[in-house]
Structure formats: structure tokens, C-alpha cells
Motif scaffolding. Structure first.
Motif, PDB file in Angstrom:
ATOM      1  N   ASP A 230       0.816  -1.210   0.000  1.00 49.68           N
ATOM      2  CA  ASP A 230       0.000   0.000   0.000  1.00 49.68           C
ATOM      3  C   ASP A 230       0.852   1.263   0.000  1.00 49.68           C
ATOM      4  OD1 ASP A 230      -2.360  -1.453  -0.004  1.00 49.68           O
ATOM      5  OD2 ASP A 230      -2.510  -1.492   2.177  1.00 49.68           O
ATOM      6  N   VAL A 231       2.063   1.186   0.545  1.00 49.86           N
ATOM      7  CA  VAL A 231       3.013   2.300   0.589  1.00 49.86           C
ATOM      8  C   VAL A 231       4.363   1.776   0.133  1.00 49.86           C
ATOM      9  CG1 VAL A 231       4.238   3.909   2.104  1.00 49.86           C
ATOM     10  CG2 VAL A 231       1.784   3.519   2.430  1.00 49.86           C
TER      11      VAL A 231
ATOM     12  N   ALA B  90      12.409   6.020   9.449  1.00 51.19           N
ATOM     13  CA  ALA B  90      11.661   7.062  10.157  1.00 51.19           C
ATOM     14  C   ALA B  90      10.878   7.931   9.175  1.00 51.19           C
ATOM     15  CB  ALA B  90      12.611   7.917  10.987  1.00 51.19           C
ATOM     16  N   ALA B  91      11.461   8.228   8.009  1.00 52.73           N
ATOM     17  CA  ALA B  91      10.744   9.001   6.992  1.00 52.73           C
ATOM     18  C   ALA B  91       9.524   8.237   6.503  1.00 52.73           C
ATOM     19  CB  ALA B  91      11.674   9.335   5.834  1.00 52.73           C
ATOM     20  N   ALA B  92       9.677   6.926   6.325  1.00 54.16           N
ATOM     21  CA  ALA B  92       8.540   6.108   5.909  1.00 54.16           C
ATOM     22  C   ALA B  92       7.447   6.110   6.966  1.00 54.16           C
ATOM     23  CB  ALA B  92       9.001   4.690   5.612  1.00 54.16           C
TER      24      ALA B  92
ATOM     25  N   LYS C 252      -0.918  11.535   3.544  1.00 55.20           N
ATOM     26  CA  LYS C 252      -0.695  12.089   2.214  1.00 55.20           C
ATOM     27  C   LYS C 252      -0.570  10.959   1.190  1.00 55.20           C
ATOM     28  CE  LYS C 252      -0.373  16.599   3.060  1.00 55.20           C
ATOM     29  NZ  LYS C 252      -1.038  16.652   4.391  1.00 55.20           N
ATOM     30  N   LEU C 253      -0.778  11.329  -0.083  1.00 55.19           N
ATOM     31  CA  LEU C 253      -0.662  10.344  -1.159  1.00 55.19           C
ATOM     32  C   LEU C 253       0.768  10.186  -1.655  1.00 55.19           C
ATOM     33  CD1 LEU C 253      -3.857  11.050  -3.300  1.00 55.19           C
ATOM     34  CD2 LEU C 253      -3.489   9.315  -1.536  1.00 55.19           C
TER      35      LEU C 253
ATOM     36  N   TYR D 256       5.251   6.806  -1.832  1.00 58.49           N
ATOM     37  CA  TYR D 256       3.963   6.844  -2.524  1.00 58.49           C
ATOM     38  C   TYR D 256       2.962   5.911  -1.855  1.00 58.49           C
ATOM     39  CZ  TYR D 256       5.851   9.526  -6.387  1.00 58.49           C
ATOM     40  OH  TYR D 256       6.401  10.532  -7.137  1.00 58.49           O
ATOM     41  N   ARG D 257       1.702   6.314  -1.965  1.00 54.81           N
ATOM     42  CA  ARG D 257       0.599   5.482  -1.519  1.00 54.81           C
ATOM     43  C   ARG D 257      -0.138   4.965  -2.757  1.00 54.81           C
ATOM     44  NH1 ARG D 257      -1.030   5.745   3.882  1.00 54.81           N
ATOM     45  NH2 ARG D 257       0.083   7.733   4.065  1.00 54.81           N
TER      46      ARG D 257
END
Length: 245
Positions: free
Chosen positions: A110-111, A129-131, A139-140, A185-186
Motif C-alpha cells: 500500500d506504501v 523514520a521518513a517512511a 498524504k498520497l 507513494y501510496r
């Protein structure tokens, strides 16, 4: 901390501007400072804890998959895993960025991280951590932007003080920055495209991002480390002559 997410490396381009270097060698396998360009990305992703990588191919795709499968076999810890979306085999052409991502969605979660194989960014860290921050943001997409290089002086997107990426009008005087090709991205960003892109539609990524920006669904940050779009033989030669950038 969430489990590691997958990453997709875009590697389907023909590399027309790099000819004749890419006539027999796919662009991701061109040598930069002693190793294939794509190897820099694989190693950086592995350092960030990413183990499952999806790679799309078209031009000379079998050479890319053969190279990466050898890299996997040489991985002493046996932790690298590659899946492939062979657009050239399936359709006879590359599907552009968004079309290629939509085609590969069944292989992704999904991400996911996304990056192009033809940029050199040796200091970038694919931070868990950013992920996690992105997962929590809703957010998308989250993009890393870079200062504009000489070949893209007008830049691509704006950046608001609150971290939103901006789809600026052509006459807007606000600063623009260049999309580094690196982002989180999502899957929902691609909901307007058929899951798995069974028709093989070639679709650009920028229009989808701009529409999402207009809905305030894309965040961004500025990356000021070394970054090169390895888009011409001259840029490749400069990288190989100068080991400090």
C-alpha cells in the motif's frame, strides 16, 4: 516502527540521449565510479532496511534482471529480493512512469519507495523514520526536491513553508525546485488507473502528482546533497572524472 516497506526502481527507459552507450547496455547498468548505476540504489535501499525491490524493464530488460539476480546471489546475508515487471516482454514498449507503477502495483504494498534508476545520489538515506512519518501523514505522496540543475532551470514544483508540494501556475514567481525522482507513494494515488494496468497504457506521473497537489495531498522536502540526473554521456563522464560530487 512499522515493518520495512518495498521499493520500486524505474528502469524501463531506452536512454536515447545516452546513445551510443545504451545501444548495447541498458542505462541502469552504465558504470559510475566502478559499479552499475542501479547498484548504488540497491545498496542504499538495503542500508535503509529495504529488502524487497520491484524493478520495471523494457529496453534490454533481460540484462537488468540477470545483473540483479547475480547481485542477489552474491548478497552474503541473502536478504535481497527482486521482482520484475517486464513491460517490454508484456507490451513491446515502456509504459512511462505512472503506467509502469500501475502495472507493478500487484507486486507492491500500500506504501512504497519510488526512485528512478538514472539518478546518482550517493548520500541519500532511505530512512525508516521518513517512511513512518509518511504513513502517519495520510498524504498520497512525499517527494524529495533538489535545487535546479543547469538543464532544468525552471524547476518542477514549489514548496510551501508547511511542507506541502505546490503545483504553481506558469506565471507564479515563487521558487520552484526539481523533483529528484525519489519519493514515498501510496497506492491510492494511482486509483484512476486500472489496477495492474492490463491494457498497457503509457501514462506520465507528473499530471497525477499535480492533481494531488491541488488537493493538498502531496508533501515534500528539499534535499541538498549531491544529486545528478545521469541523462547525457557528458554528465556520466563528469561523474566518473570527479569523485567528490
Amino acid at each position: 516502527m512499522s515493518p520495512p516497506i518495498k521499493a520500486m526502481i524505474l528502469a524501463a527507459g531506452r536512454g536515447e540521449r545516452m546513445r551510443p552507450l545504451t545501444d548495447d547496455t541498458p542505462k541502469p547498468l552504465l558504470q559510475v565510479r566502478g559499479k552499475a548505476l542501479i547498484d548504488w540504489h540497491v545498496e542504499a535501499l538495503a542500508r535503509g532496511g529495504v529488502r524487497e525491490l520491484v524493478v520495471n524493464t523494457a529496453w534490454l530488460g533481460e540484462k537488468i534482471s540477470s545483473h540483479l539476480d547475480l547481485l542477489r546471489r552474491q548478497d552474503g546475508r541473502g536478504q535481497l529480493s527482486f521482482s520484475y515487471s517486464h513491460e517490454g516482454d508484456d507490451f513491446g514498449y515502456a509504459l512511462e512512469a505512472a503506467g509502469g507503477i500501475a502495472r507493478a502495483l500487484p507486486l507492491l504494498g500500500d506504501v512504497f519507495w519510488l526512485l528512478a534508476s538514472d539518478v546518482f545520489v550517493p548520500g541519500f538515506g532511505f530512512s525508516p523514520a521518513a517512511a513512518d512519518r509518511f504513513l502517519a501523514s495520510g498524504k498520497l505522496a512525499h517527494l524529495w526536491l533538489v535545487p535546479n540543475p543547469a538543464h532544468n532551470p525552471r524547476g518542477d514544483f514549489g514548496l510551501a513553508a508547511d511542507g506541502l508540494a505546490l503545483n504553481l501556475a506558469a506565471d507564479d514567481p515563487a521558487p520552484r525546485y526539481t523533483y529528484s525522482t525519489i519519493g514515498l507513494y501510496r497506492r491510492e494515488l494511482f486509483d484512476t488507473l486500472a489496477f495492474g494496468n492490463p491494457q498497457g497504457l503509457a501514462v506520465a506521473l507528473a499530471p497525477l502528482l499535480r492533481m494531488a497537489m491541488d488537493r493538498q495531498q502531496v508533501s515534500a522536502e528539499l534535499y541538498e546533497g549531491a544529486w545528478t540526473d545521469v541523462g547525457t554521456p557528458a554528465r556520466l563522464a563528469e561523474l566518473n572524472q570527479n569523485s567528490t560530487n
